[in-house]
Design a protein around this motif. Structure first.
Motif, PDB file in Angstrom:
ATOM      1  N   ILE A  64       0.867  -1.185   0.000  1.00 43.16           N
ATOM      2  CA  ILE A  64       0.000   0.000   0.000  1.00 43.16           C
ATOM      3  C   ILE A  64       0.900   1.231   0.000  1.00 43.16           C
ATOM      4  CG2 ILE A  64      -1.672   1.376   1.310  1.00 43.16           C
ATOM      5  CD1 ILE A  64      -2.795  -1.213   2.434  1.00 43.16           C
ATOM      6  N   GLU A  65       0.596   2.176  -0.891  1.00 44.42           N
ATOM      7  CA  GLU A  65       1.320   3.447  -0.947  1.00 44.42           C
ATOM      8  C   GLU A  65       0.334   4.562  -0.638  1.00 44.42           C
ATOM      9  OE1 GLU A  65       4.436   5.271  -4.012  1.00 44.42           O
ATOM     10  OE2 GLU A  65       2.364   5.352  -4.735  1.00 44.42           O
ATOM     11  N   THR A  66       0.750   5.481   0.239  1.00 49.22           N
ATOM     12  CA  THR A  66      -0.108   6.595   0.628  1.00 49.22           C
ATOM     13  C   THR A  66       0.633   7.916   0.456  1.00 49.22           C
ATOM     14  OG1 THR A  66       0.562   6.679   2.948  1.00 49.22           O
ATOM     15  CG2 THR A  66      -1.199   5.133   2.380  1.00 49.22           C
ATOM     16  N   GLN A  67      -0.117   9.006   0.588  1.00 47.41           N
ATOM     17  CA  GLN A  67       0.479  10.337   0.485  1.00 47.41           C
ATOM     18  C   GLN A  67       1.166  10.767   1.773  1.00 47.41           C
ATOM     19  OE1 GLN A  67       0.901  12.235  -2.021  1.00 47.41           O
ATOM     20  NE2 GLN A  67      -0.664  11.792  -3.525  1.00 47.41           N
ATOM     21  N   THR A  68       0.719  10.243   2.929  1.00 52.75           N
ATOM     22  CA  THR A  68       1.229  10.747   4.202  1.00 52.75           C
ATOM     23  C   THR A  68       1.703   9.608   5.099  1.00 52.75           C
ATOM     24  OG1 THR A  68      -0.934  10.646   5.268  1.00 52.75           O
ATOM     25  CG2 THR A  68      -0.386  12.694   4.120  1.00 52.75           C
TER      26      THR A  68
END
Length: 103
Positions: free
Chosen positions: A8-12
């Motif tokens: 999973i890749e997130t912005q924060t």
């Protein structure tokens, strides 16, 4: 036994932290990698049985989306039974740091 990888890749950072926490609590998976990716985004990778990784990813995505603010999930993927060459090149292998938590 088919071992999968889920990422999973997130912005924060708070969103990736929430995702990682939810993933390891929701299923029998091992967190094998956390790092920053392009443009300051954060990603987390887990390994485990295919069904467990699917359950963990569902929980992780829900937790990341529930974070207040701009906690946007940018991308995610599950790869069931990745080839040996992929494990040798990409940062998804079990490490000495993750070995004690291998389930």
């Amino acid at each position: 036994m088919a071992i999968a990888v889920g990422v999973i890749e997130t912005q924060t950072f708070p969103a990736v932290l929430a995702a990682a926490d939810a993933m390891v609590k929701a299923a029998r998976v091992t967190l094998v990698k956390y790092d920053r990716s392009e443009s300051g985004r954060q990603f987390v990778a887990v390994r485990g049985l295919v069904a467990e990784v699917k359950r963990a990813m569902e929980a992780g995505l829900a937790a990341a989306d529930a974070c207040p603010g701009a906690a946007e999930v940018t991308t995610h993927i599950i790869i069931p039974n990745p080839e040996e060459n992929i494990e040798a090149v990409l940062p998804i292998e079990f490490t000495p740091q993750s070995e004690p938590f291998w389930v």
